[in-house]
Design a protein around this motif. Structure first.
Motif, PDB file in Angstrom:
ATOM      1  N   LYS A   1      47.560  58.833  34.261  1.00 28.78           N
ATOM      2  CA  LYS A   1      46.531  58.613  33.254  1.00 28.78           C
ATOM      3  C   LYS A   1      46.734  59.428  31.991  1.00 28.78           C
ATOM      4  O   LYS A   1      45.836  59.566  31.184  1.00 28.78           O
ATOM      5  CB  LYS A   1      45.161  58.919  33.859  1.00 28.78           C
ATOM      6  N   ASP A   2      47.918  59.999  31.820  1.00 27.43           N
ATOM      7  CA  ASP A   2      48.249  60.745  30.611  1.00 27.43           C
ATOM      8  C   ASP A   2      49.518  60.105  30.047  1.00 27.43           C
ATOM      9  O   ASP A   2      50.624  60.345  30.524  1.00 27.43           O
ATOM     10  CB  ASP A   2      48.461  62.219  30.929  1.00 27.43           C
ATOM     11  N   ILE A   3      49.331  59.246  29.047  1.00 28.69           N
ATOM     12  CA  ILE A   3      50.406  58.387  28.550  1.00 28.69           C
ATOM     13  C   ILE A   3      50.591  58.601  27.055  1.00 28.69           C
ATOM     14  O   ILE A   3      49.619  58.594  26.296  1.00 28.69           O
ATOM     15  CB  ILE A   3      50.075  56.898  28.826  1.00 28.69           C
ATOM     16  N   THR A   4      51.836  58.766  26.658  1.00 28.50           N
ATOM     17  CA  THR A   4      52.189  58.798  25.238  1.00 28.50           C
ATOM     18  C   THR A   4      52.938  57.513  24.915  1.00 28.50           C
ATOM     19  O   THR A   4      53.815  57.101  25.667  1.00 28.50           O
ATOM     20  CB  THR A   4      53.068  60.015  24.902  1.00 28.50           C
ATOM     21  N   ILE A   5      52.599  56.897  23.807  1.00 30.67           N
ATOM     22  CA  ILE A   5      53.255  55.658  23.372  1.00 30.67           C
ATOM     23  C   ILE A   5      53.933  55.942  22.043  1.00 30.67           C
ATOM     24  O   ILE A   5      53.278  56.375  21.086  1.00 30.67           O
ATOM     25  CB  ILE A   5      52.235  54.516  23.224  1.00 30.67           C
ATOM     26  N   ASN A   6      55.262  55.710  21.989  1.00 26.51           N
ATOM     27  CA  ASN A   6      55.941  55.894  20.709  1.00 26.51           C
ATOM     28  C   ASN A   6      55.836  54.603  19.903  1.00 26.51           C
ATOM     29  O   ASN A   6      55.795  53.501  20.456  1.00 26.51           O
ATOM     30  CB  ASN A   6      57.399  56.347  20.897  1.00 26.51           C
ATOM     31  N   LEU A   7      55.738  54.743  18.597  1.00 19.21           N
ATOM     32  CA  LEU A   7      55.482  53.598  17.719  1.00 19.21           C
ATOM     33  C   LEU A   7      56.355  53.653  16.472  1.00 19.21           C
ATOM     34  O   LEU A   7      56.600  54.718  15.924  1.00 19.21           O
ATOM     35  CB  LEU A   7      54.007  53.595  17.284  1.00 19.21           C
ATOM     36  N   PHE A   8      56.776  52.475  16.036  1.00 19.93           N
ATOM     37  CA  PHE A   8      57.491  52.349  14.766  1.00 19.93           C
ATOM     38  C   PHE A   8      57.136  51.022  14.100  1.00 19.93           C
ATOM     39  O   PHE A   8      56.600  50.987  13.022  1.00 19.93           O
ATOM     40  CB  PHE A   8      59.004  52.460  14.983  1.00 19.93           C
ATOM     41  N   PHE A   9      57.438  49.909  14.774  1.00 24.64           N
ATOM     42  CA  PHE A   9      57.251  48.561  14.232  1.00 24.64           C
ATOM     43  C   PHE A   9      55.792  48.120  14.390  1.00 24.64           C
ATOM     44  O   PHE A   9      55.286  48.040  15.503  1.00 24.64           O
ATOM     45  CB  PHE A   9      58.200  47.592  14.957  1.00 24.64           C
ATOM     46  N   LYS A  10      55.118  47.879  13.274  1.00 24.34           N
ATOM     47  CA  LYS A  10      53.720  47.450  13.262  1.00 24.34           C
ATOM     48  C   LYS A  10      52.851  48.288  14.207  1.00 24.34           C
ATOM     49  O   LYS A  10      52.196  47.775  15.112  1.00 24.34           O
ATOM     50  CB  LYS A  10      53.619  45.958  13.592  1.00 24.34           C
ATOM     51  N   PRO A  11      52.847  49.597  13.983  1.00 25.91           N
ATOM     52  CA  PRO A  11      52.154  50.489  14.926  1.00 25.91           C
ATOM     53  C   PRO A  11      50.658  50.228  15.060  1.00 25.91           C
ATOM     54  O   PRO A  11      50.101  50.373  16.148  1.00 25.91           O
ATOM     55  CB  PRO A  11      52.418  51.883  14.356  1.00 25.91           C
ATOM     56  N   GLN A  12      50.012  49.823  13.971  1.00 26.49           N
ATOM     57  CA  GLN A  12      48.554  49.645  14.041  1.00 26.49           C
ATOM     58  C   GLN A  12      48.170  48.520  14.998  1.00 26.49           C
ATOM     59  O   GLN A  12      47.128  48.595  15.660  1.00 26.49           O
ATOM     60  CB  GLN A  12      47.972  49.401  12.644  1.00 26.49           C
ATOM     61  N   LEU A  13      48.997  47.503  15.112  1.00 27.40           N
ATOM     62  CA  LEU A  13      48.709  46.416  16.055  1.00 27.40           C
ATOM     63  C   LEU A  13      48.685  46.941  17.493  1.00 27.40           C
ATOM     64  O   LEU A  13      47.805  46.584  18.282  1.00 27.40           O
ATOM     65  CB  LEU A  13      49.746  45.294  15.925  1.00 27.40           C
ATOM     66  N   ILE A  14      49.652  47.784  17.820  1.00 25.05           N
ATOM     67  CA  ILE A  14      49.701  48.351  19.173  1.00 25.05           C
ATOM     68  C   ILE A  14      48.542  49.318  19.384  1.00 25.05           C
ATOM     69  O   ILE A  14      47.878  49.293  20.430  1.00 25.05           O
ATOM     70  CB  ILE A  14      51.065  49.016  19.443  1.00 25.05           C
ATOM     71  N   ILE A  15      48.261  50.154  18.399  1.00 22.21           N
ATOM     72  CA  ILE A  15      47.146  51.100  18.508  1.00 22.21           C
ATOM     73  C   ILE A  15      45.841  50.337  18.760  1.00 22.21           C
ATOM     74  O   ILE A  15      45.061  50.703  19.648  1.00 22.21           O
ATOM     75  CB  ILE A  15      47.040  51.986  17.246  1.00 22.21           C
ATOM     76  N   ASN A  16      45.596  49.271  18.000  1.00 22.50           N
ATOM     77  CA  ASN A  16      44.365  48.497  18.170  1.00 22.50           C
ATOM     78  C   ASN A  16      44.275  47.900  19.569  1.00 22.50           C
ATOM     79  O   ASN A  16      43.210  47.931  20.198  1.00 22.50           O
ATOM     80  CB  ASN A  16      44.279  47.384  17.123  1.00 22.50           C
ATOM     81  N   GLU A  17      45.365  47.351  20.073  1.00 21.93           N
ATOM     82  CA  GLU A  17      45.377  46.762  21.418  1.00 21.93           C
ATOM     83  C   GLU A  17      45.133  47.824  22.481  1.00 21.93           C
ATOM     84  O   GLU A  17      44.323  47.636  23.388  1.00 21.93           O
ATOM     85  CB  GLU A  17      46.705  46.058  21.681  1.00 21.93           C
ATOM     86  N   VAL A  18      45.809  48.951  22.365  1.00 21.68           N
ATOM     87  CA  VAL A  18      45.682  50.012  23.369  1.00 21.68           C
ATOM     88  C   VAL A  18      44.261  50.567  23.384  1.00 21.68           C
ATOM     89  O   VAL A  18      43.703  50.838  24.455  1.00 21.68           O
ATOM     90  CB  VAL A  18      46.734  51.118  23.124  1.00 21.68           C
TER      91      VAL A  18
END
Length: 163
Positions: free
Chosen positions: A47-64
């Motif tokens: 339950k402690d997860i880091t997600i690395n982001l580069f391509f269209k990061p806001q889309l992934i942030i919103n989904e997560v």
């Protein structure tokens, strides 16, 4: 145990399928791949997860943010693509001794607790690939130890094994 979900890729090879979105946002039966992976990890107490982001990061942030109930999520933004090792190196001080590195655009379904316990109990890491199976072909899953990568499980395409 902590986990880094790799989600920074540009989806270049499958843009027509992903409709220009990051691969982790591809839906299978109305759930995104990243949602499925977070739920899968949560099922096994990770339950402690880091997600690395580069391509269209806001889309992934919103989904997560929509799907990450009862899970602590951190984001690691990359100004340029760092690759697997670079993504881990960037946040190595936050991860501890043993942690998972998983590609977030893979569909996984196996008992990861059994996998982790096997890793922690055995010293012969080269035998691990014969003990686990996965519902879908995947590239790699790593457990990192003391900031050095140990490849402990690999399934290749079309369901055949590589050592």
């Amino acid at each position: 145990m902590k986990c880094i979900l790799l989600a920074a890729g540009t989806s270049g090879r499958i843009l027509s399928i992903s409709k220009g979105n990051p691969k982790p946002l591809i839906k299978i039966k109305k759930k995104t791949l990243i949602e499925r992976n977070i739920s899968w990890l949560k099922t096994f107490g990770i339950k402690d997860i880091t997600i690395n982001l580069f391509f269209k990061p806001q889309l992934i942030i919103n989904e997560v943010k929509k799907v990450s109930k009862k899970v602590q999520i951190h984001f690691s933004l990359e100004k340029k693509l760092l690759g697997t090792a670079g993504a881990v190196k960037k946040i190595q001080n936050q991860l501890g001794t043993n942690f998972l590195v998983i590609y977030s655009d893979n569909l996984l379904s196996f008992d990861i607790k059994e996998f982790i316990n096997f890793h922690l109990e055995k010293k012969n890491h080269h035998q691990k690939c014969r003990h686990f199976s996965c519902a879908m072909p995947v590239d790699y899953i790593f457990i990192w130890q003391n900031a050095w990568a140990i490849l402990i499980w690999q399934a290749c395409r079309l369901g055949t094994w590589k050592s």
